[in-house]
Motif scaffolding. Structure first.
Motif, PDB file in Angstrom:
ATOM      1  N   THR A 139       0.800  -1.213  -0.156  1.00 14.68           N
ATOM      2  CA  THR A 139      -0.031   0.019   0.150  1.00 14.68           C
ATOM      3  C   THR A 139       0.927   1.176   0.259  1.00 14.68           C
ATOM      4  N   TRP A 140       0.263   2.515  -0.255  1.00 17.26           N
ATOM      5  CA  TRP A 140       1.082   3.671  -0.140  1.00 17.26           C
ATOM      6  C   TRP A 140       1.699   3.937   1.171  1.00 17.26           C
ATOM      7  N   GLN A 141       0.876   3.511   2.437  1.00 17.73           N
ATOM      8  CA  GLN A 141       1.587   3.654   3.497  1.00 17.73           C
ATOM      9  C   GLN A 141       2.676   2.697   4.077  1.00 17.73           C
ATOM     10  N   GLU A 142       2.638   1.715   3.337  1.00 19.25           N
ATOM     11  CA  GLU A 142       3.549   0.732   3.483  1.00 19.25           C
ATOM     12  C   GLU A 142       4.997   1.287   2.778  1.00 19.25           C
ATOM     13  N   PHE A 143       4.573   1.573   1.521  1.00 21.62           N
ATOM     14  CA  PHE A 143       5.792   2.100   0.700  1.00 21.62           C
ATOM     15  C   PHE A 143       6.263   3.398   1.666  1.00 21.62           C
ATOM     16  N   GLU A 144       5.542   4.301   2.219  1.00 20.57           N
ATOM     17  CA  GLU A 144       5.991   5.255   2.965  1.00 20.57           C
ATOM     18  C   GLU A 144       6.787   5.022   4.184  1.00 20.57           C
ATOM     19  N   ARG A 145       6.337   3.835   4.857  1.00 11.49           N
ATOM     20  CA  ARG A 145       7.199   3.327   5.929  1.00 11.49           C
ATOM     21  C   ARG A 145       8.563   2.536   5.454  1.00 11.49           C
ATOM     22  N   ALA A 146       8.598   2.106   4.473  1.00 13.56           N
ATOM     23  CA  ALA A 146       9.724   1.387   3.824  1.00 13.56           C
ATOM     24  C   ALA A 146      10.827   2.266   3.228  1.00 13.56           C
ATOM     25  N   GLU A 147      10.410   3.314   2.602  1.00 16.35           N
ATOM     26  CA  GLU A 147      11.042   4.227   1.894  1.00 16.35           C
ATOM     27  C   GLU A 147      10.737   5.852   2.102  1.00 16.35           C
ATOM     28  N   ALA A 148      10.855   6.082   3.325  1.00 13.97           N
ATOM     29  CA  ALA A 148      10.197   7.504   3.593  1.00 13.97           C
ATOM     30  C   ALA A 148      10.656   8.612   2.419  1.00 13.97           C
ATOM     31  N   GLU A 149      12.026   8.690   2.666  1.00 11.84           N
ATOM     32  CA  GLU A 149      12.559   9.706   1.781  1.00 11.84           C
ATOM     33  C   GLU A 149      11.927   9.747   0.370  1.00 11.84           C
ATOM     34  N   PHE A 150      12.066   8.583  -0.220  1.00 12.52           N
ATOM     35  CA  PHE A 150      11.695   8.381  -1.534  1.00 12.52           C
ATOM     36  C   PHE A 150      10.292   8.882  -1.949  1.00 12.52           C
ATOM     37  N   ALA A 151       9.424   8.162  -0.831  1.00 16.49           N
ATOM     38  CA  ALA A 151       7.989   8.583  -1.104  1.00 16.49           C
ATOM     39  C   ALA A 151       7.577   9.701  -0.769  1.00 16.49           C
ATOM     40  N   ALA A 152       8.221  10.747  -0.136  1.00 11.28           N
ATOM     41  CA  ALA A 152       8.134  12.291   0.303  1.00 11.28           C
ATOM     42  C   ALA A 152       8.477  12.780  -1.284  1.00 11.28           C
ATOM     43  N   THR A 153       9.363  12.357  -1.818  1.00 10.02           N
ATOM     44  CA  THR A 153       9.780  13.022  -3.003  1.00 10.02           C
ATOM     45  C   THR A 153       8.731  12.571  -4.090  1.00 10.02           C
ATOM     46  N   VAL A 154       8.295  11.410  -4.234  1.00 13.98           N
ATOM     47  CA  VAL A 154       7.215  11.175  -5.207  1.00 13.98           C
ATOM     48  C   VAL A 154       5.980  11.751  -4.776  1.00 13.98           C
ATOM     49  N   ARG A 155       5.425  12.046  -3.565  1.00 17.42           N
ATOM     50  CA  ARG A 155       4.243  12.486  -3.219  1.00 17.42           C
ATOM     51  C   ARG A 155       4.532  13.878  -3.549  1.00 17.42           C
ATOM     52  N   GLU A 156       5.576  14.840  -3.324  1.00 16.04           N
ATOM     53  CA  GLU A 156       5.771  16.267  -3.528  1.00 16.04           C
ATOM     54  C   GLU A 156       5.314  16.292  -4.998  1.00 16.04           C
ATOM     55  N   ARG A 157       6.099  15.560  -5.809  1.00 16.41           N
ATOM     56  CA  ARG A 157       5.998  15.544  -7.321  1.00 16.41           C
ATOM     57  C   ARG A 157       4.558  15.368  -7.795  1.00 16.41           C
ATOM     58  N   PHE A 158       3.836  14.596  -7.333  1.00 17.55           N
ATOM     59  CA  PHE A 158       2.536  14.349  -7.684  1.00 17.55           C
ATOM     60  C   PHE A 158       1.662  15.677  -6.949  1.00 17.55           C
ATOM     61  N   GLY A 159       2.028  16.345  -5.969  1.00 16.08           N
ATOM     62  CA  GLY A 159       1.313  17.428  -5.495  1.00 16.08           C
ATOM     63  C   GLY A 159       1.443  18.644  -6.030  1.00 16.08           C
ATOM     64  N   LYS A 160       2.401  18.573  -7.075  1.00 17.92           N
ATOM     65  CA  LYS A 160       2.697  19.767  -7.725  1.00 17.92           C
ATOM     66  C   LYS A 160       1.366  20.214  -8.745  1.00 17.92           C
ATOM     67  N   TYR A 161       0.921  19.395  -9.269  1.00 20.41           N
ATOM     68  CA  TYR A 161      -0.250  19.391 -10.200  1.00 20.41           C
ATOM     69  C   TYR A 161      -1.301  18.534  -9.895  1.00 20.41           C
ATOM     70  N   THR A 162      -2.635  19.027 -10.299  1.00 19.17           N
ATOM     71  CA  THR A 162      -3.556  18.142 -10.004  1.00 19.17           C
ATOM     72  C   THR A 162      -3.943  17.116 -10.847  1.00 19.17           C
ATOM     73  N   HIS A 163      -3.896  17.376 -12.018  1.00 18.50           N
ATOM     74  CA  HIS A 163      -4.115  16.354 -13.082  1.00 18.50           C
ATOM     75  C   HIS A 163      -2.951  15.712 -13.543  1.00 18.50           C
ATOM     76  N   HIS A 164      -3.070  14.517 -13.728  1.00 15.93           N
ATOM     77  CA  HIS A 164      -2.074  13.418 -14.090  1.00 15.93           C
ATOM     78  C   HIS A 164      -2.495  12.578 -15.154  1.00 15.93           C
ATOM     79  N   VAL A 165      -1.529  11.537 -15.707  1.00 15.27           N
ATOM     80  CA  VAL A 165      -1.993  10.479 -16.702  1.00 15.27           C
ATOM     81  C   VAL A 165      -1.882   9.293 -16.331  1.00 15.27           C
ATOM     82  N   LEU A 166      -3.125   8.498 -16.489  1.00 14.03           N
ATOM     83  CA  LEU A 166      -3.517   7.349 -15.980  1.00 14.03           C
ATOM     84  C   LEU A 166      -3.369   6.083 -17.193  1.00 14.03           C
TER      85      LEU A 166
END
Length: 158
Positions: free
Chosen positions: A6-33
């Motif tokens: 899960t996202w939470q498990e990823f955050e616990r396993a790799e906190a710094e990397f997860a924070a970077t990824v989360r920040e990147r998604f937070g820069k914009y509202t719309h993304h590509v699925l």
């Protein structure tokens, strides 16, 4: 079978990397699925990806094509909006895995409240199989990849 987290498990396993990824998604509202159509061909769709209740989830309009794709085949890839121009501020970030649709009314209501969005909508929780961040650093291409149960792997190319 592929291991997922899960996202939470990823955050616990790799906190710094997860924070970077989360920040990147937070820069914009719309993304590509990316999803798979019934015939197996890829479908790319825009959507909002957010972190209500501290969890990366996908929400979609009732019976949208992408929601129907995910109900049929739960595999997905979500690319963070690269932004304007060629700068790619913060790099290129992608999460991949499988989804599970949330259907119980109590959980849907909690997420609707957190999102400030009226029901009905489809809500999908993510089971991550891979997270990738690609950047250019000191004129080198740097690719960082995480998979459940493994540390982040970094590959550089000149």
């Amino acid at each position: 079978m592929t291991t997922t987290m899960t996202w939470q498990e990823f955050e616990r396993a790799e906190a710094e990397f997860a924070a970077t990824v989360r920040e990147r998604f937070g820069k914009y509202t719309h993304h590509v699925l990316a999803t798979l159509r019934a015939d197996g061909s890829p479908r790319l769709s825009g959507l909002e990806a957010r972190f209500p209740l501290d969890e990366l989830v996908l929400t979609m309009m009732p019976d949208s094509r992408k929601a129907l794709d995910l109900r049929r085949d739960p595999r997905f890839s979500l690319l963070a909006n690269p932004g304007e121009g060629t700068e790619m501020g913060g790099g290129d970030v992608r999460v991949s895995g499988r989804v599970a649709e949330v259907t119980d009314h109590e959980t849907l209501s909690r997420f609707a409240d957190a999102l400030g969005a009226p029901l009905p909508f489809h809500l999908f929780r993510l089971a991550l199989t891979e997270v990738v961040r690609t950047t250019v650093e000191d004129d080198e291409l740097v690719v960082r990849t995480w998979r459940p149960g493994r540390p982040v792997r970094t590959v550089t190319r000149t």
